[in-house]
Design a protein around this motif. Structure first.
Motif, PDB file in Angstrom:
ATOM      1  N   ARG A   1       0.798  -1.251   0.118  1.00  0.00           N
ATOM      2  CA  ARG A   1      -0.243  -0.461   0.009  1.00  0.00           C
ATOM      3  C   ARG A   1       0.896   0.986   0.218  1.00  0.00           C
ATOM      4  O   ARG A   1       0.782   2.141   0.186  1.00  0.00           O
ATOM      5  CB  ARG A   1      -0.640   0.148   1.178  1.00  0.00           C
ATOM      6  N   GLY A   2       2.028   1.113   0.091  1.00  0.00           N
ATOM      7  CA  GLY A   2       2.836   2.178  -0.334  1.00  0.00           C
ATOM      8  C   GLY A   2       3.860   2.982   0.549  1.00  0.00           C
ATOM      9  O   GLY A   2       4.824   3.650   0.762  1.00  0.00           O
ATOM     10  N   VAL A   3       3.722   2.048   1.688  1.00  0.00           N
ATOM     11  CA  VAL A   3       4.868   2.411   2.802  1.00  0.00           C
ATOM     12  C   VAL A   3       5.881   2.205   2.976  1.00  0.00           C
ATOM     13  O   VAL A   3       5.608  -0.503   3.798  1.00  0.00           O
ATOM     14  CB  VAL A   3       3.562   2.674   4.208  1.00  0.00           C
ATOM     15  N   THR A   4       6.553   1.783   2.750  1.00  0.00           N
ATOM     16  CA  THR A   4       8.144   1.022   3.711  1.00  0.00           C
ATOM     17  C   THR A   4       8.864   1.375   4.962  1.00  0.00           C
ATOM     18  O   THR A   4       9.377   2.875   4.753  1.00  0.00           O
ATOM     19  CB  THR A   4       9.128   0.878   2.530  1.00  0.00           C
ATOM     20  N   LEU A   5       8.886   0.614   6.115  1.00  0.00           N
ATOM     21  CA  LEU A   5       9.504   1.421   6.782  1.00  0.00           C
ATOM     22  C   LEU A   5      10.657   1.168   7.148  1.00  0.00           C
ATOM     23  O   LEU A   5      11.450  -0.054   6.816  1.00  0.00           O
ATOM     24  CB  LEU A   5       8.721   0.438   8.083  1.00  0.00           C
ATOM     25  N   LEU A   6      11.394   2.188   7.797  1.00  0.00           N
ATOM     26  CA  LEU A   6      12.775   1.864   7.925  1.00  0.00           C
ATOM     27  C   LEU A   6      12.956   0.901   8.660  1.00  0.00           C
ATOM     28  O   LEU A   6      12.559   0.050   9.329  1.00  0.00           O
ATOM     29  CB  LEU A   6      12.607   3.423   8.696  1.00  0.00           C
ATOM     30  N   GLU A   7      14.614   0.705   8.350  1.00  0.00           N
ATOM     31  CA  GLU A   7      15.532  -0.804   9.391  1.00  0.00           C
ATOM     32  C   GLU A   7      15.282  -0.334  10.846  1.00  0.00           C
ATOM     33  O   GLU A   7      15.150   0.909  11.441  1.00  0.00           O
ATOM     34  CB  GLU A   7      16.803  -0.767   8.756  1.00  0.00           C
ATOM     35  N   GLY A   8      14.277  -1.133  11.376  1.00  0.00           N
ATOM     36  CA  GLY A   8      14.247  -1.155  13.101  1.00  0.00           C
ATOM     37  C   GLY A   8      13.326  -0.522  13.697  1.00  0.00           C
ATOM     38  O   GLY A   8      13.253  -0.181  14.739  1.00  0.00           O
TER      39      GLY A   8
ATOM     40  N   LYS B   1       0.474   8.685   6.453  1.00  0.00           N
ATOM     41  CA  LYS B   1      -0.242   7.568   5.376  1.00  0.00           C
ATOM     42  C   LYS B   1      -0.474   6.042   6.320  1.00  0.00           C
ATOM     43  O   LYS B   1      -1.013   5.289   5.955  1.00  0.00           O
ATOM     44  CB  LYS B   1       0.679   7.119   4.343  1.00  0.00           C
ATOM     45  N   LEU B   2       0.772   6.233   6.721  1.00  0.00           N
ATOM     46  CA  LEU B   2       0.553   4.693   7.930  1.00  0.00           C
ATOM     47  C   LEU B   2      -0.609   4.758   8.682  1.00  0.00           C
ATOM     48  O   LEU B   2      -1.188   3.990   8.858  1.00  0.00           O
ATOM     49  CB  LEU B   2       1.873   4.598   8.275  1.00  0.00           C
ATOM     50  N   ASN B   3      -1.048   6.098   8.962  1.00  0.00           N
ATOM     51  CA  ASN B   3      -1.483   6.130   9.882  1.00  0.00           C
ATOM     52  C   ASN B   3      -3.476   5.797   8.853  1.00  0.00           C
ATOM     53  O   ASN B   3      -3.969   5.124   9.826  1.00  0.00           O
ATOM     54  CB  ASN B   3      -1.846   7.621  10.563  1.00  0.00           C
ATOM     55  N   PHE B   4      -3.280   6.520   8.603  1.00  0.00           N
ATOM     56  CA  PHE B   4      -4.691   5.835   7.231  1.00  0.00           C
ATOM     57  C   PHE B   4      -4.458   5.142   6.735  1.00  0.00           C
ATOM     58  O   PHE B   4      -6.116   4.529   6.450  1.00  0.00           O
ATOM     59  CB  PHE B   4      -4.338   7.330   5.865  1.00  0.00           C
ATOM     60  N   ILE B   5      -4.075   3.800   6.331  1.00  0.00           N
ATOM     61  CA  ILE B   5      -3.993   2.517   5.866  1.00  0.00           C
ATOM     62  C   ILE B   5      -4.322   1.613   6.384  1.00  0.00           C
ATOM     63  O   ILE B   5      -4.907   0.988   7.115  1.00  0.00           O
ATOM     64  CB  ILE B   5      -2.431   2.223   5.497  1.00  0.00           C
ATOM     65  N   LEU B   6      -3.411   2.015   8.230  1.00  0.00           N
ATOM     66  CA  LEU B   6      -3.905   0.406   8.747  1.00  0.00           C
ATOM     67  C   LEU B   6      -5.659   1.048   9.798  1.00  0.00           C
ATOM     68  O   LEU B   6      -6.590   0.475  10.255  1.00  0.00           O
ATOM     69  CB  LEU B   6      -3.350   1.365  10.512  1.00  0.00           C
ATOM     70  N   GLY B   7      -6.153   2.477   9.898  1.00  0.00           N
ATOM     71  CA  GLY B   7      -6.962   2.706   9.975  1.00  0.00           C
ATOM     72  C   GLY B   7      -8.603   2.607   9.491  1.00  0.00           C
ATOM     73  O   GLY B   7      -9.196   2.675   9.321  1.00  0.00           O
ATOM     74  N   SER B   8      -7.737   2.486   8.235  1.00  0.00           N
ATOM     75  CA  SER B   8      -9.056   1.910   6.768  1.00  0.00           C
ATOM     76  C   SER B   8      -8.632   0.003   6.342  1.00  0.00           C
ATOM     77  O   SER B   8      -9.440  -0.326   6.135  1.00  0.00           O
ATOM     78  CB  SER B   8      -8.955   2.340   5.957  1.00  0.00           C
ATOM     79  N   ALA B   9      -8.018  -0.354   7.379  1.00  0.00           N
ATOM     80  CA  ALA B   9      -7.088  -1.649   7.044  1.00  0.00           C
ATOM     81  C   ALA B   9      -8.665  -2.783   7.919  1.00  0.00           C
ATOM     82  O   ALA B   9      -9.547  -2.080   8.682  1.00  0.00           O
ATOM     83  CB  ALA B   9      -6.208  -2.352   8.063  1.00  0.00           C
ATOM     84  N   PRO B  10      -9.210  -3.967   7.343  1.00  0.00           N
ATOM     85  CA  PRO B  10      -9.406  -5.005   7.588  1.00  0.00           C
ATOM     86  C   PRO B  10      -9.670  -5.018   9.398  1.00  0.00           C
ATOM     87  O   PRO B  10      -8.409  -4.945   9.929  1.00  0.00           O
ATOM     88  CB  PRO B  10      -9.974  -5.723   6.756  1.00  0.00           C
ATOM     89  N   VAL B  11     -10.850  -5.025  10.323  1.00  0.00           N
ATOM     90  CA  VAL B  11     -10.678  -5.272  11.575  1.00  0.00           C
ATOM     91  C   VAL B  11     -11.613  -6.287  11.790  1.00  0.00           C
ATOM     92  O   VAL B  11     -12.609  -6.380  11.039  1.00  0.00           O
ATOM     93  CB  VAL B  11     -11.052  -4.027  12.038  1.00  0.00           C
ATOM     94  N   TRP B  12     -11.815  -6.553  12.990  1.00  0.00           N
ATOM     95  CA  TRP B  12     -12.850  -7.867  13.414  1.00  0.00           C
ATOM     96  C   TRP B  12     -14.012  -6.547  14.127  1.00  0.00           C
ATOM     97  O   TRP B  12     -14.268  -5.448  14.059  1.00  0.00           O
ATOM     98  CB  TRP B  12     -12.656  -8.242  14.885  1.00  0.00           C
TER      99      TRP B  12
END
Length: 319
Positions: free
Chosen positions: A131-138, A199-210
């Motif tokens: 979804r377009g976000v690559t986390l930095l190492e660590g 962007k990271l918060n938006f992706i997780l905020g719109s990700a599938p949840v229970w």
């Protein structure tokens, strides 16, 4: 005589309303509630945002990976498994945990919790990259939190496992200062830039949840909403409440102390796919009998539960 009967009925209703837990005291309820309790405390400690009950698509298995909790701060993404274990825990040579005792004096075996969380973190990292976000190492790490005071063990655990005693020693700190044990336990990464963080918060905020139901006794159950059950008149009134249309349902009681047949106001808001979450611009209301039920499949349980609407505060539906 009738005055005494009415007073006794009123007292019984009040006692039942505030103190009677019957069907809601099971493990599915307490485990889900523990997730939100841990999430709330971590947000207070770090000033970040916690996402509970994620169901992240796994491209390798064409299924969804359950993740208890993901905490996002400026420094890192923390994937957390919450083990709400009550009893004596032993660790086998293969890393699995065996919990004996607890409320029902039973024995349960769990695959290595830390290994499970690391697998979840790998799936999450791949999902974020897609979804377009690559986390930095660590900048992504894993923890297992044990928040239950009835947890007992003679084993030592790796630093990634936060036992109940260690969990109790965490203290709130200012938003931008992580020091001492808290920093060593939870902060390992480098700051991310604002655009990537948003962007990271938006992706997780719109990700599938229970889906979730919130009970009047302040407990929460994660799982899957199936349907409404009740009189035909009531289920017809609720026919427009579908996950494709609605994201939240609130329940309000319309009569006092049970002297008249209780009716419930069910308020529901339409989902707005143009923005994250509901716009709140359109809310509808229907009135149904208090005997109407929500049929719900709790997470990690083979048993289907039925909750009376009169025992609920709200129901949240995943898209």
């Amino acid at each position: 005589m009738w005055v005494e009967i009415i007073c006794a009925l009123a007292i019984y209703k009040l006692v039942r309303l505030f103190f009677y837990n019957d069907e809601f005291s099971d493990v599915e309820t307490s485990d889900s509630t523990a997730l939100f309790s841990v999430a709330h405390r971590l947000e207070k400690l770090h000033g970040g945002k916690a996402y509970v009950g994620l169901r992240i698509p796994d491209a390798d298995t064409s299924s969804r990976q359950d993740i208890d909790l993901v905490l996002v701060t400026k420094e890192q993404v923390l994937v957390i498994g919450v083990m709400n274990l009550s009893g004596i825990v032993t660790v086998r040579s293969d890393g699995s945990w065996v919990c004996e005792g607890g409320k029902h004096h039973s024995t349960h075996t769990y695959p290595d919790p830390l290994a499970e969380v690391k697998k979840q973190a790998s799936v999450l990292e791949s999902y974020l990259e897609q979804r377009g976000v690559t986390l930095l190492e660590g900048n992504i790490s894993c923890k297992v939190v044990i928040p239950n005071p009835n947890f007992r063990t003679m084993h030592s655990f790796p630093s990634e496992v936060i036992t109940y005693e260690e969990w109790q020693h965490l203290k709130p700190v200012s938003r931008n200062i992580l020091s001492g044990w808290v920093k060593g336990a939870f902060s390992t990464g480098k700051d991310t830039d604002d655009s990537s963080h948003q962007k990271l918060n938006f992706i997780l905020g719109s990700a599938p949840v229970w889906d979730r139901v919130e009970l009047k006794n302040s407990k929460i159950v994660l799982g899957e909403f199936l349907e409404f059950k009740g009189k035909e008149e009531d289920t017809l009134a609720l026919r427009d409440i579908k996950r494709s249309k609605v994201d939240r349902i609130s329940i309000q009681q319309t009569s006092m102390l049970g002297f008249a047949p209780t009716r419930l106001q069910v308020l529901y808001s339409y989902r707005d796919y143009r923005t994250e979450g509901s716009s709140g611009s359109e809310t509808k209301e229907v009135t149904v009998r208090s005997s109407t039920e929500v049929v719900f499949q709790p997470r990690d349980s083979g048993k289907i539960k039925k909750f009376k609407l009169s025992s609920l505060l709200s129901v949240s539906l995943s898209a």
